[in-house]
Write an enzyme that holds these catalytic residues in place. Structure first.
Site, PDB file in Angstrom:
ATOM      1  N   LYS A 182       0.856  -1.190   0.000  1.00 56.77           N
ATOM      2  CA  LYS A 182       0.000   0.000   0.000  1.00 56.77           C
ATOM      3  C   LYS A 182       0.889   1.236   0.000  1.00 56.77           C
ATOM      4  CE  LYS A 182      -2.031   2.675   2.924  1.00 56.77           C
ATOM      5  NZ  LYS A 182      -1.933   3.883   2.095  1.00 56.77           N
ATOM      6  N   GLU A 258      10.024   1.552  10.605  1.00 57.41           N
ATOM      7  CA  GLU A 258      10.937   2.688  10.436  1.00 57.41           C
ATOM      8  C   GLU A 258      10.093   3.941  10.634  1.00 57.41           C
ATOM      9  OE1 GLU A 258      12.673   1.744   6.626  1.00 57.41           O
ATOM     10  OE2 GLU A 258      13.906   0.183   7.526  1.00 57.41           O
ATOM     11  N   CYS A 292      13.184  11.605   6.816  1.00 60.10           N
ATOM     12  CA  CYS A 292      13.143  11.222   8.237  1.00 60.10           C
ATOM     13  C   CYS A 292      14.492  11.405   8.910  1.00 60.10           C
ATOM     14  CB  CYS A 292      12.689   9.777   8.358  1.00 60.10           C
ATOM     15  SG  CYS A 292      13.796   8.648   7.500  1.00 60.10           S
ATOM     16  N   GLU A 394       8.857  16.213  16.068  1.00 58.70           N
ATOM     17  CA  GLU A 394       9.187  16.129  14.640  1.00 58.70           C
ATOM     18  C   GLU A 394       8.265  17.059  13.852  1.00 58.70           C
ATOM     19  OE1 GLU A 394       7.970  12.670  12.229  1.00 58.70           O
ATOM     20  OE2 GLU A 394      10.019  12.608  11.458  1.00 58.70           O
TER      21      GLU A 394
HETATM   22  P1  NAD Z   1       2.046   8.156   7.863  1.00 58.20           P
HETATM   23  O1  NAD Z   1       2.327   7.351   9.079  1.00 58.20           O
HETATM   24  O2  NAD Z   1       0.995   9.187   7.931  1.00 58.20           O
HETATM   25  O3  NAD Z   1       1.642   7.207   6.651  1.00 58.20           O
HETATM   26  C1  NAD Z   1       2.493   6.176   6.204  1.00 58.20           C
HETATM   27  C2  NAD Z   1       1.639   5.090   5.559  1.00 58.20           C
HETATM   28  O4  NAD Z   1       0.838   4.483   6.555  1.00 58.20           O
HETATM   29  C3  NAD Z   1       0.687   5.600   4.490  1.00 58.20           C
HETATM   30  O5  NAD Z   1       0.648   4.655   3.445  1.00 58.20           O
HETATM   31  C4  NAD Z   1      -0.637   5.653   5.222  1.00 58.20           C
HETATM   32  O6  NAD Z   1      -1.771   5.540   4.399  1.00 58.20           O
HETATM   33  C5  NAD Z   1      -0.517   4.441   6.121  1.00 58.20           C
HETATM   34  N1  NAD Z   1      -1.362   4.457   7.318  1.00 58.20           N
HETATM   35  C6  NAD Z   1      -1.777   5.523   8.025  1.00 58.20           C
HETATM   36  N2  NAD Z   1      -2.524   5.119   9.091  1.00 58.20           N
HETATM   37  C7  NAD Z   1      -2.556   3.762   9.042  1.00 58.20           C
HETATM   38  C8  NAD Z   1      -3.179   2.751   9.836  1.00 58.20           C
HETATM   39  N3  NAD Z   1      -3.889   3.063  10.930  1.00 58.20           N
HETATM   40  N4  NAD Z   1      -3.021   1.458   9.490  1.00 58.20           N
HETATM   41  C9  NAD Z   1      -2.283   1.114   8.404  1.00 58.20           C
HETATM   42  N5  NAD Z   1      -1.697   2.031   7.594  1.00 58.20           N
HETATM   43  C10 NAD Z   1      -1.814   3.336   7.911  1.00 58.20           C
HETATM   44  O7  NAD Z   1       3.448   8.778   7.436  1.00 58.20           O
HETATM   45  P2  NAD Z   1       3.708   9.790   6.241  1.00 58.20           P
HETATM   46  O8  NAD Z   1       3.089  11.101   6.620  1.00 58.20           O
HETATM   47  O9  NAD Z   1       3.359   9.148   4.957  1.00 58.20           O
HETATM   48  O10 NAD Z   1       5.304   9.928   6.284  1.00 58.20           O
HETATM   49  C11 NAD Z   1       5.982  10.834   7.093  1.00 58.20           C
HETATM   50  C12 NAD Z   1       6.461  10.159   8.358  1.00 58.20           C
HETATM   51  O11 NAD Z   1       7.216   9.006   8.037  1.00 58.20           O
HETATM   52  C13 NAD Z   1       7.399  11.023   9.195  1.00 58.20           C
HETATM   53  O12 NAD Z   1       7.100  10.837  10.553  1.00 58.20           O
HETATM   54  C14 NAD Z   1       8.768  10.449   8.882  1.00 58.20           C
HETATM   55  O13 NAD Z   1       9.747  10.658   9.885  1.00 58.20           O
HETATM   56  C15 NAD Z   1       8.444   9.010   8.747  1.00 58.20           C
HETATM   57  N6  NAD Z   1       9.462   8.312   7.944  1.00 58.20           N
HETATM   58  C16 NAD Z   1      10.332   7.492   8.570  1.00 58.20           C
HETATM   59  C17 NAD Z   1      11.336   6.854   7.831  1.00 58.20           C
HETATM   60  C18 NAD Z   1      12.356   5.946   8.473  1.00 58.20           C
HETATM   61  O14 NAD Z   1      13.094   5.295   7.743  1.00 58.20           O
HETATM   62  N7  NAD Z   1      12.437   5.873   9.772  1.00 58.20           N
HETATM   63  C19 NAD Z   1      11.425   7.072   6.462  1.00 58.20           C
HETATM   64  C20 NAD Z   1      10.502   7.936   5.858  1.00 58.20           C
HETATM   65  C21 NAD Z   1       9.519   8.551   6.612  1.00 58.20           C
HETATM   66  O1  6OD Z   2      17.936   5.082   2.198  1.00 58.72           O
HETATM   67  C1  6OD Z   2      17.203   4.295   2.770  1.00 58.72           C
HETATM   68  O2  6OD Z   2      17.319   3.073   2.663  1.00 58.72           O
HETATM   69  C2  6OD Z   2      16.158   4.807   3.655  1.00 58.72           C
HETATM   70  N1  6OD Z   2      15.430   3.882   4.292  1.00 58.72           N
HETATM   71  C3  6OD Z   2      15.960   6.132   3.746  1.00 58.72           C
HETATM   72  C4  6OD Z   2      14.977   6.729   4.564  1.00 58.72           C
HETATM   73  C5  6OD Z   2      14.719   8.042   4.456  1.00 58.72           C
HETATM   74  C6  6OD Z   2      13.706   8.677   5.223  1.00 58.72           C
HETATM   75  O3  6OD Z   2      13.047   9.627   4.910  1.00 58.72           O
END
Ligand code: NAD
Ligand code: 6OD
Length: 490
Positions: A182, A258, A292, A394
């Site tokens: 998804k 993540e 992130c 954040e």
């Molecule tokens: P989000 O959590 O809002 O959504 C991520 C995904 O989860 C989307 O596909 C969304 O539709 C789905 N989702 C939302 N609620 C859900 C539920 N209850 N059950 C199942 N799926 C659900 O995150 P975002 O706004 O898309 O991304 C930004 C966030 O992601 C920031 O907090 C960022 O730090 C984090 N992020 C972390 C990493 C990492 O590697 N640690 C990488 C990229 C982004």
């Molecule tokens: O480079 C990657 O493998 C990775 N997971 C990056 C994550 C970036 C977050 O926004």
């Protein structure tokens, strides 16, 4: 209206077929507010059909395929992305508004590289084996075999859509799993194009399924609560991770998370000044701060603090907030109006909390279609208390708080004083100090004199609220497979 963008349909992909949903939603281009795609939302029955197709594929040719044949298919997928590079690039840019200069160097090449690298990794890593002494003196041999987890739910965010989807998809497929993916509702397009590439590469039906939709009471929740899904890998917000953890509890699915970050950068007075200013500006503002790993807190050793702040301010003010296709553009919009509201609420909060706004703090005015988009000014603050919410929470925008420090231990203490633990970036020409400080960071990933320099074989993940588990190299193989031990008495 952006003339380069035309409205396309993004259907779900289930059992090798593109399938319409009963409901559709519009995907808005954050550059100018135009509609770029009509997206077909998967209901519970469609998610169920995807899970059943994925289960059947495990029992079909995919499940019986020799490792070398699977690896060859993954390489064909990598080639398929490269052959359709321009289509992937256009789709990613239309969904996110990110500059072509960024997506063409980072997002799309990494989408292909993930398949190629994990094909190599799964070919080269062995499993453990132990000889055991036994009382009869003949001994026993133990060896481990890897088996797929089964049907894996992959839930991806919008900030690096193809990169972060394939970062999980490629090792999961390499280990022989089947997938129900998804993508974020904000970025449905490249996951759908990938289905075409999989199809053309000859990946059997049911191996890769795409269900579009949202989280709660939509495709996300239908995946996490489905009893036929054997594991869930998720990248996104910490609060969403918490909701998913509850959702998988009753079926005890393994998870890999993540999550969010509130990363620190530490700049020592002995750093290579110009390289550090450039590196830190890139880390704070790249992808409009929607990474992130981006540092939203920067600690700068006092002797160079004023000079460093001034130099970073100049970098922020030189950023070109343009249309993605313009070569000069190096900062795009935020992903959506809703996300811009969230970031702007922190811009207001920072002022209320007593910040001095070094630069930015608002919404730019262009006098063209970009005024209908989601652009925001790159922003730097000084003067906040370490306890301020702006320093603790954040934001996920192009902004950072800059604070001076006097002693190495003070910088370490402030950097670690957070509920998150994803990444840090340390800048110094004293290599002993670089090692020492990087190792003292309570994070999953520490960089010294660089940022977001990724070797896909290395462990990736977060401590504290930033995640559960590690992926990358062997760590990915460990999550995406069940390891069984075989013991043979000699
Ligand atoms: P989000 O959590 O809002 O959504 C991520 C995904 O989860 C989307 O596909 C969304 O539709 C789905 N989702 C939302 N609620 C859900 C539920 N209850 N059950 C199942 N799926 C659900 O995150 P975002 O706004 O898309 O991304 C930004 C966030 O992601 C920031 O907090 C960022 O730090 C984090 N992020 C972390 C990493 C990492 O590697 N640690 C990488 C990229 C982004
Ligand atoms: O480079 C990657 O493998 C990775 N997971 C990056 C994550 C970036 C977050 O926004």
């Amino acid at each position: 209206m952006n003339a380069n963008v035309k409205v396309v349909e993004r259907k779900c992909y289930i059992n090798g077929q593109f399938v319409p949903g009963r409901k559709q939603f519009s995907k808005i281009n954050p550059v100018d507010g135009s509609v770029v795609a009509q997206v077909h939302e998967a209901d519970r029955d469609m998610v169920d059909a995807a899970v059943r197709a994925a289960r059947a594929a495990l029992q079909g040719p995919w499940g019986r395929m020799a490792l070398q044949a699977r690896v060859d298919l993954l390489r064909k997928v990598a080639e398929g992305i490269e052959k359709r590079f321009d289509d992937f690039l256009a789709a990613e840019v239309a969904d996110t508004g990110k500059p072509v200069s960024l997506a063409s160097h980072l997002d799309i090449p990494r989408g292909a590289a993930n398949f190629r690298v994990f094909a190599d990794i799964v070919r080269t890593y062995g499993t453990e084996s132990y000889f055991l002494d036994t009382p009869d003196g003949k001994g026993a041999v133990n060896y481990a075999v890897r088996k797929p987890l089964g049907v894996v739910g992959v839930i991806a965010p919008w900030n690096l859509p193809l990169l972060l989807l394939t970062w999980k998809l490629a090792p999961a497929l390499a280990c022989g799993n089947t997938i129900v993916a998804k993508p974020s509702e904000e970025t449905p397009s490249t996951a759908t194009l990938l289905a075409e590439v999989m199809h053309e590469a000859g990946v059997p039906p049911g191996v890769y399924n795409v269900v579009h939709g949202f989280g709660p009471d939509s495709a996300g929740e239908f995946i996490t609560t489905h009893p036929g899904v054997n594991g869930v890998t998720f990248t996104g917000e910490t609060t969403t991770g918490s909701a998913i953890m509850k959702a998988v509890a009753s079926t005890v699915k393994p998870i890999s998370f993540e999550l969010g970050g509130k990363n620190a950068g530490i700049v020592f007075a002995d750093c290579d000044f110009d390289a550090t200013v450039a590196g830190m500006a890139n880390a704070i503002f790249s992808n409009t701060g929607q990474v992130c790993l981006a540092p939203e807190r920067v600690y700068i050793e006092r002797p160079i603090f004023d000079r460093f702040v001034a130099a970073l301010k100049a970098k922020a003010e030189a950023l070109v907030l343009g249309f993605p296709q313009d070569k000069a553009t190096n900062m795009g919009p935020l992903i959506s109006k809703q996300h811009r509201e969230k970031v702007l609420s922190y811009y207001d909060l920072a002022k209320k909390e007593g910040a001095k706004v070094v630069t930015g703090g608002g919404v730019p005015k262009f006098g063209d279609a970009r005024d209908n988009g989601c652009y925001i000014q790159p922003t730097l603050w000084t003067g906040l208390a370490e306890s301020a919410r702006t320093v603790k929470e954040e934001i996920f925008g192009p902004c950072a708080h800059l604070a001076p420090f006097d002693k190495e231990e003070d910088a370490i203490a402030m950097a670690n004083d957070t509920r998150y633990g994803l990444a840090s970036t340390v800048w110094t020409t004293n290599l002993s100090r670089g090692h020492r400080v990087a190792q003292a960071m309570e994070v999953g990933i520490s960089w010294v004199n660089c940022w977001f320099l990724r070797d896909l074989r290395t462990p990736f993940g977060g401590t504290k609220l930033s995640g559960i588990g590690r992926e990358g190299g062997l760590h990915s193989l460990n999550f995406y497979s069940e390891t069984s031990n075989v013991c043979i008495k000699l």
